[in-house]
Design an enzyme around this catalytic site. Structure first.
Site, short mmCIF file in Angstrom:
data_model
loop_
_atom_site.label_atom_id
_atom_site.label_comp_id
_atom_site.label_asym_id
_atom_site.label_seq_id
_atom_site.Cartn_x
_atom_site.Cartn_y
_atom_site.Cartn_z
N TYR A 59 7.29 -2.30 -1.42
CA TYR A 59 7.68 -0.90 -1.34
C TYR A 59 9.04 -0.66 -2.01
CZ TYR A 59 4.06 -0.89 2.29
OH TYR A 59 2.88 -1.03 2.99
N HIS A 125 0.16 -9.57 2.28
CA HIS A 125 -0.13 -8.20 1.85
C HIS A 125 -1.51 -8.09 1.19
CE1 HIS A 125 2.11 -4.32 0.42
NE2 HIS A 125 0.93 -4.06 0.91
N SER A 204 -2.40 4.64 6.27
CA SER A 204 -2.97 5.89 5.76
C SER A 204 -3.94 6.51 6.77
CB SER A 204 -3.66 5.67 4.41
OG SER A 204 -2.74 5.30 3.43
N PRO A 205 -3.55 6.63 8.04
CA PRO A 205 -4.47 7.18 9.04
C PRO A 205 -4.73 8.67 8.86
CG PRO A 205 -2.30 6.92 9.99
CD PRO A 205 -2.25 6.29 8.61
N LEU A 206 -3.93 9.31 8.01
CA LEU A 206 -4.13 10.72 7.71
C LEU A 206 -4.65 10.93 6.29
CD1 LEU A 206 -1.01 12.23 9.51
CD2 LEU A 206 -3.40 12.26 10.26
N GLY A 207 -5.23 9.88 5.72
CA GLY A 207 -5.81 10.02 4.39
C GLY A 207 -4.80 10.46 3.35
N ARG A 208 -3.58 9.91 3.42
CA ARG A 208 -2.51 10.24 2.47
C ARG A 208 -2.22 11.74 2.49
NH1 ARG A 208 -1.70 5.43 -0.04
NH2 ARG A 208 -3.47 4.00 -0.04
N PHE A 210 -4.12 14.13 3.35
CA PHE A 210 -5.30 14.98 3.19
C PHE A 210 -5.78 15.51 4.54
CE2 PHE A 210 -9.92 15.49 3.12
CZ PHE A 210 -10.06 16.44 2.13
N GLY A 214 -2.39 18.63 4.13
CA GLY A 214 -1.14 18.66 3.40
C GLY A 214 -1.25 18.54 1.90
#
Length: 341
Positions: A59, A125, A204-208, A210, A214
């Site tokens: 990162y 990773h 990514s539990p919120l689909g990045r 999406f 957002g």
């Protein structure tokens, strides 16, 4: 009615049910966050009770670990620190390298950047398929015995690979993408985690963003935003996926929460061993995400949500990005192996 407990167990320690994925503070969705804003976000998360902070050498190519070290080192006893090895930058490219010597050196570099003597949970990773998983995990087990890391994790591996690794040394957690619209882990990985006593840490539990409603216009994303090059956000696929959101919005309104909170609550209700790590750069979004731990759902609602998103979304999770492909020791990456997380 399923009740979400106030803590979950990760690597033998209680943690708040929702952790913080820190990648977006350094790269991925545009320019790195302003230093003051990033510090405020990290300290704000700590003050709000977040006990799992997730970073990686990848990162920002060290920037994110340095950020967490600078801001959080004085509070080291208050949280679980997770980082990752096995992907790094070489000659301007990302490279997967799971050789034992590489993993040991990456750990030394991470300890220095993070300003700590030990990393609580250290993930491979990505599996470098030119190196037997047993060799890579064996190197990580050496780091456990040396007191440099406490527990071993794997990221984005199959159930079979998890079992092979676990036979060498206990695997405390598997980190994989998991959300209403990314459900591959349900095929076999979740069952393997349950059987082996490993947590499933969902990135990514919120689909990045999406599923948080957002991303109203994919074409308006920053030129450096990784979603500009992801198949699901491409013309045609994006519009197809937008049609999935209205039922989610409606169900959230009926339950007095936001779409993001409903999506996270659904994930939390899939099992006590699942710990989502949504990322954000804004305190308001952090508060919204953490409040999802208080959203209660019954089995019928969870089933309706699962069925709404049961059809395949338009586009794969990952694609090939010209000029940015990671080099890999050995054969080229398999489809979907290209990684920005």
């Amino acid at each position: 009615m399923t009740t979400i407990t106030t803590t979950r167990v990760l690597a033998g320690r209680p943690v708040f049910p929702i952790g913080l994925g820190c990648m977006s503070l350094s790269h991925g969705y545009g320019p790195a966050a302003d230093a003051a804003a990033a510090e405020a976000l990290l300290l704000g998360a700590l003050d709000r009770g977040v006990t799992l902070f997730d970073t990686a050498a990848l990162y920002g190519f060290g920037h994110n670990e340095e950020l967490l070290g600078r801001v959080l080192a004085p509070h080291r006893s208050r949280f679980m620190l997770a980082s990752k090895c096995g992907i790094f930058r070489e000659n301007g490219q990302r490279r997967i390298d799971g050789r034992p010597d590489t993993l040991r050196q990456t750990c030394e570099d991470a300890l220095r950047r993070l300003r700590t003597d030990v990393i609580d949970l250290y993930y491979l990773h990505r599996w470098d398929k030119s190196v037997p998983i047993e060799d890579s995990v064996g190197a990580l087990s050496d780091l456990v015995r040396a007191g440099k890391i406490r527990h071993i994790g794997l990221s984005e591996v199959s159930a079979a690979t998890l079992r092979r690794a676990h036979a060498v040394h206990p695997v405390a957690a598997v980190q994989s993408e998991y959300s209403l619209w990314s459900r591959e882990v349900e095929i076999a990985v979740l069952q393997a985690c349950r059987e082996l006593g490993a947590a499933l840490v969902a990135f990514s539990p919120l689909g990045r963003a999406f599923l948080a409603d957002g991303v109203p216009d994919a074409a308006a994303l920053d030129a450096a935003d990784l979603r500009r090059r992801m198949p699901r956000f491409q013309p045609g696929a994006f519009e197809h996926n937008q049609a999935l959101l209205e039922p989610l919005r409606q169900m959230a309104r009926e339950r007095g929460c936001t779409p993001a909170q409903l999506a996270l609550a659904w994930l939390l209700h899939q099992g006590e061993y699942i710990i989502p790590i949504p990322g954000t750069t804004r305190l308001a979004h952090l508060d919204e995400n953490l409040a999802a731990a208080g959203v209660q759902l019954d089995a019928e609602t969870c089933g309706v949500l699962a069925r709404l998103f049961s059809r395949d979304p338009g586009g794969n999770r990952y694609g090939t990005i010209p000029g940015v492909l990671m080099t890999l020791r050995g054969p080229p990456p398999a489809p979907g192996q290209f990684l920005t997380h």
